[in-house]
Design an enzyme around this catalytic site. Structure first.
Site, PDB file in Angstrom:
ATOM      1  N   LYS A   1       0.842  -1.197   0.000  1.00 17.33           N
ATOM      2  CA  LYS A   1       0.000   0.000   0.000  1.00 17.33           C
ATOM      3  C   LYS A   1       0.879   1.250   0.000  1.00 17.33           C
ATOM      4  CE  LYS A   1      -1.795   2.458   3.329  1.00 17.33           C
ATOM      5  NZ  LYS A   1      -1.761   3.827   2.748  1.00 17.33           N
TER       6      LYS A   1
ATOM      7  N   ALA B   1       1.449   5.380   0.190  1.00 18.17           N
ATOM      8  CA  ALA B   1       0.779   6.445   0.934  1.00 18.17           C
ATOM      9  C   ALA B   1      -0.286   7.102   0.065  1.00 18.17           C
ATOM     10  CB  ALA B   1       1.795   7.483   1.390  1.00 18.17           C
TER      11      ALA B   1
ATOM     12  N   SER C   1       5.482   6.694  10.883  1.00 19.50           N
ATOM     13  CA  SER C   1       5.596   7.277  12.220  1.00 19.50           C
ATOM     14  C   SER C   1       5.649   6.200  13.296  1.00 19.50           C
ATOM     15  CB  SER C   1       4.409   8.206  12.492  1.00 19.50           C
ATOM     16  OG  SER C   1       3.221   7.453  12.667  1.00 19.50           O
TER      17      SER C   1
ATOM     18  N   GLU D   1      10.404   0.586  10.322  1.00 22.46           N
ATOM     19  CA  GLU D   1      11.377   1.682  10.213  1.00 22.46           C
ATOM     20  C   GLU D   1      10.608   2.952  10.514  1.00 22.46           C
ATOM     21  OE1 GLU D   1      12.927   4.844   9.296  1.00 22.46           O
ATOM     22  OE2 GLU D   1      12.779   4.280   7.186  1.00 22.46           O
TER      23      GLU D   1
ATOM     24  N   CYS E   1      13.312  10.746   7.710  1.00 24.72           N
ATOM     25  CA  CYS E   1      13.405  10.135   9.037  1.00 24.72           C
ATOM     26  C   CYS E   1      14.824  10.224   9.579  1.00 24.72           C
ATOM     27  CB  CYS E   1      12.947   8.686   8.987  1.00 24.72           C
ATOM     28  SG  CYS E   1      13.826   7.695   7.757  1.00 24.72           S
TER      29      CYS E   1
ATOM     30  N   LYS F   1      -1.659  19.726   6.027  1.00 25.48           N
ATOM     31  CA  LYS F   1      -1.547  19.228   7.399  1.00 25.48           C
ATOM     32  C   LYS F   1      -0.103  19.283   7.877  1.00 25.48           C
ATOM     33  CE  LYS F   1      -2.397  15.068  10.193  1.00 25.48           C
ATOM     34  NZ  LYS F   1      -2.886  13.658  10.171  1.00 25.48           N
TER      35      LYS F   1
ATOM     36  N   ASN G   1       1.069  22.973   8.312  1.00 28.38           N
ATOM     37  CA  ASN G   1       0.592  23.593   9.555  1.00 28.38           C
ATOM     38  C   ASN G   1       1.331  23.054  10.776  1.00 28.38           C
ATOM     39  OD1 ASN G   1      -1.282  25.197   8.228  1.00 28.38           O
ATOM     40  ND2 ASN G   1      -2.940  23.717   8.448  1.00 28.38           N
TER      41      ASN G   1
END
Length: 518
Positions: free
Chosen positions: A210, A212, A264, A286, A320, A366, A369
């Site tokens: 999948k 993002a 995350s 990861e 990351c 998102k 901000n």
């Protein structure tokens, strides 16, 4: 090639006329890019989602919609898993295929990526906001090298014989795990797609992946290349969708034997829980980082400033591995800050398709901000805002390169992963102090140290609680070396020979024999 190595001769960089001449020789984006693949890819076929739902895909440089993509959910994941299980069944074309042939298919896929390199780099820029030249020279080069690296491994994975006691003959086999669910992030869509599928296919697994929801286009394009390369139906299935629906269905699916996730820490915890609640599927994670970059006074200052700059700002700060906690020895602190600010002010922010652009937009509103809110928290908590700190007044999600000095360990900007173009510079006095502070984090993905003293460098590298430590370099990633985190930065390793271990099971086979002879 690392983030600071888009190679161009120094005399070209310094001479505007030479720079303009050189730009004529650089690769160009694909004009008027046609988005051909927007459906779900299952069994080497393009399909609509069972629900009929679609979701928008946007260009972060303008905020405008590029296209709509079919939205996969649990029912579609079920179909993909069924296809992957059939492709993995005993006696299937894929299971009976010679390992050398699996390697040839991966090599063929690398050839096709090389053929379509400009198109894929254009797609990464359009959908992800990456500067085109960075996508072409860094992301796509990494994709091709990863595919070729694992193509070479396919027929070199083998077991061993073991001299056990008694009249027995014992040997081991390294077998594929089965159906692998894979969930990838939006910051390096195509590179992470390849990091996931290449070792899995090398070992003989099948894949349900999948991408993002922000950046599905390059992964879907790869579906067409996978089919063209000759991979059998069901071996790779690509399902764009949202994390709480499609991603959750993958994590909890009883028909998936292993899951690999990059993203995350918060979502990583949920995935590990779901894997445990379902069938105890094997998990590779990861996750996030808040990586320390330690600059000693004896380092080459100009070089360290540039490496630290690239270590934070590369890919719009959406890494990351970002070296976002820069610890600078007190005696050079003020000069390091001064030169870092000068470099940040020279950083060119603009259209991803302008060849002079160093920094494009953040991925979406998102994230935009969130970054600005964290910048404001730094100001409120007493850090000194040296430059930047604002969004740029234009369409899209652009943020000024931002530098903070006088940052302390207890500030949010020193503890939380910002994932944006924000550099925090802290000071230290002694080696023991900086080691303790650098390790005082929930994360442990990477670390770096800059010094001309090899003893100091090795001492710090051995003390760092991180999966990767760079000495006098940053973001020096490659296909041959294992990559993964300590602590809450994840578990397991990707890339290199170690990455193969995450996609294979070791089986012991013992045969009773009439008589053993040494």
């Amino acid at each position: 090639m690392t983030s600071s190595e888009i190679a161009m001769p120094g005399e070209v960089k310094a001479d505007p006329a030479a720079l303009m001449a050189s730009l004529q020789l650089l690769p160009s984006p694909t004009p008027n890019l046609e988005i051909k693949y927007t459906k779900i890819f299952i069994n080497n076929e393009w399909q609509n989602s069972e629900s009929g739902r679609v979701f928008p895909v946007c260009n972060p440089a303008t905020g405008e919609q590029v296209c709509e993509v079919q939205e996969a959910d649990k029912v579609d994941i079920d179909k993909a898993v069924q296809a992957a299980r059939l492709a993995f069944s005993l006696g299937s074309v894929w299971r009976r295929m010679d390992a050398s042939e699996r390697g040839r298919l991966l090599d063929k896929l690398a050839d096709l990526v090389e053929r379509d390199r400009a198109t894929l780099a254009t797609m990464e820029s359009l959908n992800g906001g990456k500067p085109f030249l960075q996508a072409f020279y860094i992301d796509l080069q990494g994709v091709i090298k990863t595919l070729r690296y694992y193509a070479g491994w396919a027929d070199k994975i083998h077991g061993m014989t073991i001299p056990v006691d008694g009249d027995y003959f014992t040997f081991t086999r390294h077998e594929p795990i089965g159906v692998c669910g894979q969930i990838i992030p939006w910051n390096f869509p195509l590179l992470m797609f390849t990091w996931k599928i290449a070792p899995a296919l090398c070992c003989g697994n099948t894949v349900v992946i999948k991408p993002a929801e922000q950046t599905p286009l390059s992964a879907l394009y790869m579906g067409a290349l996978i089919k063209e390369a000759g991979f059998p139906p069901g071996v790779v299935n690509i399902l764009p969708g949202y994390g709480p629906t499609a991603g959750a269905a993958i994590a909890s699916h009883i028909g998936i034997d292993k899951i690999a996730f990059t993203g995350s820490t918060e979502v990583g915890k949920l995935i590990q829980e779901a894997a445990g609640r379902s069938n105890l599927k094997r998990v590779t994670l990861e996750l996030g980082g808040k990586s320390p970059n330690i600059i000693f006074a004896d380092a080459d200052l100009d070089y360290a400033v540039e490496q630290a700059h690239q270590g934070v700002f590369f890919n719009q700060g959406q890494c990351c591995t970002a070296g976002s906690r820069i610890f600078v020895e007190e005696s050079i602190y003020e000069e390091f800050v001064k030169r870092s600010v000068e470099r940040a002010k020279r950083r060119i922010v603009g259209s991803p398709f302008d060849p002079t652009t160093e920094q494009g937009p953040q991925i979406d509103k998102k994230q935009y901000n969130k970054i600005l809110e964290l910048i404001q928290s730094g100001v409120a908590e007493g850090a000194k805002l040296e430059c930047g700190g604002k969004g740029l007044g234009r369409k899209g999600f652009f943020i000024e390169p931002t530098v903070f000095s006088n940052v302390t360990d207890d500030m949010r900007i020193a503890k939380e992963e910002i994932f944006g173009p924000v550099q925090e510079i802290l000071r230290f006095k002694t080696m023991d102090e900086v080691i303790e502070r650098a390790n005082n984090s929930d994360f442990g993905l990477v670390a770096a140290v800059f010094t001309n003293d090899i003893n100091k460098a090795l001492m710090v590298s051995s003390a760092m609680q991180a999966g990767t430590v760079w000495i006098n370099c940053y973001n020096a990633l490659n296909a041959q070396s294992p990559f993964g985190g300590f602590k809450m930065s994840g578990n397991g390793r990707e890339m290199g020979e170690f990455g193969l271990r995450e996609y294979s099971e070791v089986k012991t086979v013992t045969v009773k024999i009439p008589q053993k002879n040494s």
